[in-house]
Motif scaffolding. Structure first.
Motif, PDB file in Angstrom:
ATOM      1  N   LEU A 127      26.979  67.581  29.024  1.00  0.00           N
ATOM      2  CA  LEU A 127      27.937  68.069  30.010  1.00  0.00           C
ATOM      3  C   LEU A 127      29.286  68.384  29.380  1.00  0.00           C
ATOM      4  O   LEU A 127      30.002  69.280  29.839  1.00  0.00           O
ATOM      5  CB  LEU A 127      28.084  67.054  31.144  1.00  0.00           C
ATOM      6  CG  LEU A 127      26.859  66.970  32.065  1.00  0.00           C
ATOM      7  CD1 LEU A 127      26.996  65.825  33.048  1.00  0.00           C
ATOM      8  CD2 LEU A 127      26.645  68.290  32.810  1.00  0.00           C
ATOM      9  N   PRO A 243      31.597  71.012  35.462  1.00  0.00           N
ATOM     10  CA  PRO A 243      30.813  69.779  35.419  1.00  0.00           C
ATOM     11  C   PRO A 243      31.636  68.496  35.534  1.00  0.00           C
ATOM     12  O   PRO A 243      31.075  67.411  35.406  1.00  0.00           O
ATOM     13  CB  PRO A 243      30.159  69.856  34.041  1.00  0.00           C
ATOM     14  CG  PRO A 243      31.225  70.482  33.191  1.00  0.00           C
ATOM     15  CD  PRO A 243      31.935  71.483  34.093  1.00  0.00           C
ATOM     16  N   ILE A 246      30.467  65.541  37.647  1.00  0.00           N
ATOM     17  CA  ILE A 246      29.202  64.881  37.313  1.00  0.00           C
ATOM     18  C   ILE A 246      29.174  64.493  35.837  1.00  0.00           C
ATOM     19  O   ILE A 246      28.103  64.351  35.251  1.00  0.00           O
ATOM     20  CB  ILE A 246      28.007  65.805  37.647  1.00  0.00           C
ATOM     21  CG1 ILE A 246      28.096  67.113  36.848  1.00  0.00           C
ATOM     22  CG2 ILE A 246      27.956  66.099  39.134  1.00  0.00           C
ATOM     23  CD1 ILE A 246      26.836  67.972  36.947  1.00  0.00           C
ATOM     24  N   ARG A 247      30.321  64.313  35.234  1.00  0.00           N
ATOM     25  CA  ARG A 247      30.437  64.214  33.773  1.00  0.00           C
ATOM     26  C   ARG A 247      29.636  63.065  33.165  1.00  0.00           C
ATOM     27  O   ARG A 247      29.290  63.117  31.985  1.00  0.00           O
ATOM     28  CB  ARG A 247      31.898  64.070  33.379  1.00  0.00           C
ATOM     29  CG  ARG A 247      32.621  62.873  33.967  1.00  0.00           C
ATOM     30  CD  ARG A 247      34.109  62.915  33.641  1.00  0.00           C
ATOM     31  NE  ARG A 247      34.843  61.823  34.268  1.00  0.00           N
ATOM     32  CZ  ARG A 247      35.319  61.860  35.506  1.00  0.00           C
ATOM     33  NH1 ARG A 247      35.130  62.957  36.245  1.00  0.00           N
ATOM     34  NH2 ARG A 247      35.986  60.846  36.007  1.00  0.00           N
ATOM     35  N   ALA A 249      26.678  61.927  34.485  1.00  0.00           N
ATOM     36  CA  ALA A 249      25.304  61.946  34.998  1.00  0.00           C
ATOM     37  C   ALA A 249      24.301  62.199  33.882  1.00  0.00           C
ATOM     38  O   ALA A 249      24.394  63.188  33.160  1.00  0.00           O
ATOM     39  CB  ALA A 249      25.165  63.011  36.084  1.00  0.00           C
ATOM     40  N   ASP A 252      21.564  65.304  34.991  1.00  0.00           N
ATOM     41  CA  ASP A 252      22.663  66.207  35.341  1.00  0.00           C
ATOM     42  C   ASP A 252      22.235  67.339  36.252  1.00  0.00           C
ATOM     43  O   ASP A 252      23.040  67.848  37.034  1.00  0.00           O
ATOM     44  CB  ASP A 252      23.312  66.777  34.069  1.00  0.00           C
ATOM     45  CG  ASP A 252      22.293  67.389  33.138  1.00  0.00           C
ATOM     46  OD1 ASP A 252      21.947  68.574  33.315  1.00  0.00           O
ATOM     47  OD2 ASP A 252      21.837  66.683  32.211  1.00  0.00           O
TER      48      ASP A 252
END
Length: 408
Positions: A127, A243, A246-247, A249, A252
């Motif tokens: 990410l 992103p 959700i960095r 995750a 992702d």
């Protein structure tokens, strides 16, 4: 074992087989027809003016697969403005240099190769690379971003079809589950089941429902994408803070879909016809690592959810063949019949996925064995997490990654 004890065991197995059959009938009819494989790119019309697209490819130590995946990507037959941005995420095998060489040799879409440096705390490597690629893409002002993995080979009309589908259907995300490689025996046993289980968790028909107000409760809640091929509208990415939001995750692609849908976006996910993964997983060890690195994250690192998952897998996939064996051994025809019926429904729902992967039908009755392997992989994922190894991938370990947000 005494006769009374044996009778009690068989009685419990009989009850379990009846419950398993009931679950399978519910899965067959009430789980969005997850077992069907006819969810492909929706009806589409080509736009009068083709929007600009930037393709972002995060790549870490991908020199082995780039010769098979990058030239087809550069050769996209796209009428509008498009270019490829490959983010070399700290590779040690010459990934960036090879990408430049392949672009010089094959030509096609313009290619930019850049490196973001090591990810800061709180970011997964992929990410962080995607963030760098999106930031570079913004200077080009594209209407769409295609996020695709370095092991994905696209047919020449792939980008054209994705953009047409997104525009025609008004989707903010159009994602295709790439057809994974199936050549070795272990790939035959594990790979089609991987996609089958994913579709069972996230039925494609529930994901790509109609517009707000018409898609129904299930369509509103369910969100998922396949990270190998995600066409994302740029303004939707900005609204959902992709992103950055959700960095951490590990899963992702699902996190991205939920973030976009959570901000009012429309998403679509289905199986691909001409988008293929070229990454080999010839050994069980390779497939084990692929699954176990993120399995416990899928369960939100919750021991109770893990226990429930193990019990559920055992009931749904392992009880039917066990019931057949116990029923035959004990001479209890009802027990064997209930187990056989559940096993038959299970194998029948698996057949369409085997046909999609062009695999023989005799693999269908072996699904309980494959499910047992997935059960062990999931338990191993939890064990590695509590040993502090977390989601290890390509030299990086994420000891405690954030779980993917729960479905609304």
């Amino acid at each position: 074992m005494s006769a009374d004890a044996w009778t009690s065991v068989v009685t419990v197995v009989t009850f379990g087989s009846a419950l398993s059959l009931a679950v399978w009938l519910w899965l067959l009819l009430a789980r969005g027809f997850f077992w069907r494989t006819d969810v492909r790119l929706p009806a589409r019309e080509e736009p009068g003016v083709w929007p600009a697209v930037c393709v972002v490819v995060p790549a870490r130590d991908e020199a082995a697969v780039l010769p098979a995946s990058l030239p087809p990507l550069l050769a996209q037959d796209y009428p509008g403005r498009a270019e490829v941005i490959l983010i070399d995420d700290g590779s040690t095998d010459g990934t960036g240099e090879l990408a430049c060489e392949l672009a010089r040799r094959h030509g096609g879409l313009p290619l930019t190769v850049a490196s973001p440096g090591e990810p800061p705390a709180g970011w997964t490597g992929k990410l962080w690379a995607v963030r760098h690629g999106i930031n570079l893409a913004r200077a080009r002002e594209p209407e769409y971003l295609l996020l695709t993995d370095a092991d994905i080979a696209h047919a020449p009309d792939s980008l054209r079809a994705l953009v047409s589908a997104a525009g025609t259907g008004g989707f903010d995300v159009v994602s295709q589950m790439a057809r994974l490689r199936v050549e070795s025996l272990w790939e035959q046993l594990v790979v089609p089941a991987f996609v089958y289980f994913f579709a069972q968790l996230y039925p494609f028909r529930w994901i790509g429902g109609g517009r707000a107000g018409r898609e129904g409760k299930k369509g509103t809640r369910t969100a998922a994408a396949a990270g190998g091929c995600v066409l994302l509208r740029t303004d939707a990415a900005e609204r959902a803070r992709i992103p950055d939001a959700i960095r951490q995750a590990v899963i992702d692609d699902v996190a991205l879909a939920r973030a976009v849908k959570g901000t009012g976006g429309r998403i679509w996910l289905g199986l691909a016809d001409r988008v293929d993964s070229v990454r080999p997983y010839p050994r069980l060890h390779d497939l084990w690592r692929m699954v176990s690195r993120s399995a416990y994250a899928q369960l939100r690192h919750n021991p109770l959810v893990l226990a429930g998952t193990v019990a559920g897998l055992a009931l749904v996939y392992l009880v039917p063949p066990a019931s057949v064996c116990v029923g035959l051994a004990a001479g209890w025809g009802t027990t064997a019949l209930l187990g056989a019926a559940a096993w038959l429904v299970m194998a029948g729902t698996y057949l369409p996925m085997l046909r999609y992967y062009r695999q023989p039908r005799w693999l269908a009755p072996l699904l309980p064995f494959t499910a047992f392997l997935y059960l062990l992989m999931t338990v191993d994922s939890a064990v590695q997490h509590y040993r502090g190894r977390g989601a290890a991938w390509k030299g990086r370990t994420y000891a405690r990654p954030d779980a993917v947000p729960e479905e609304g």
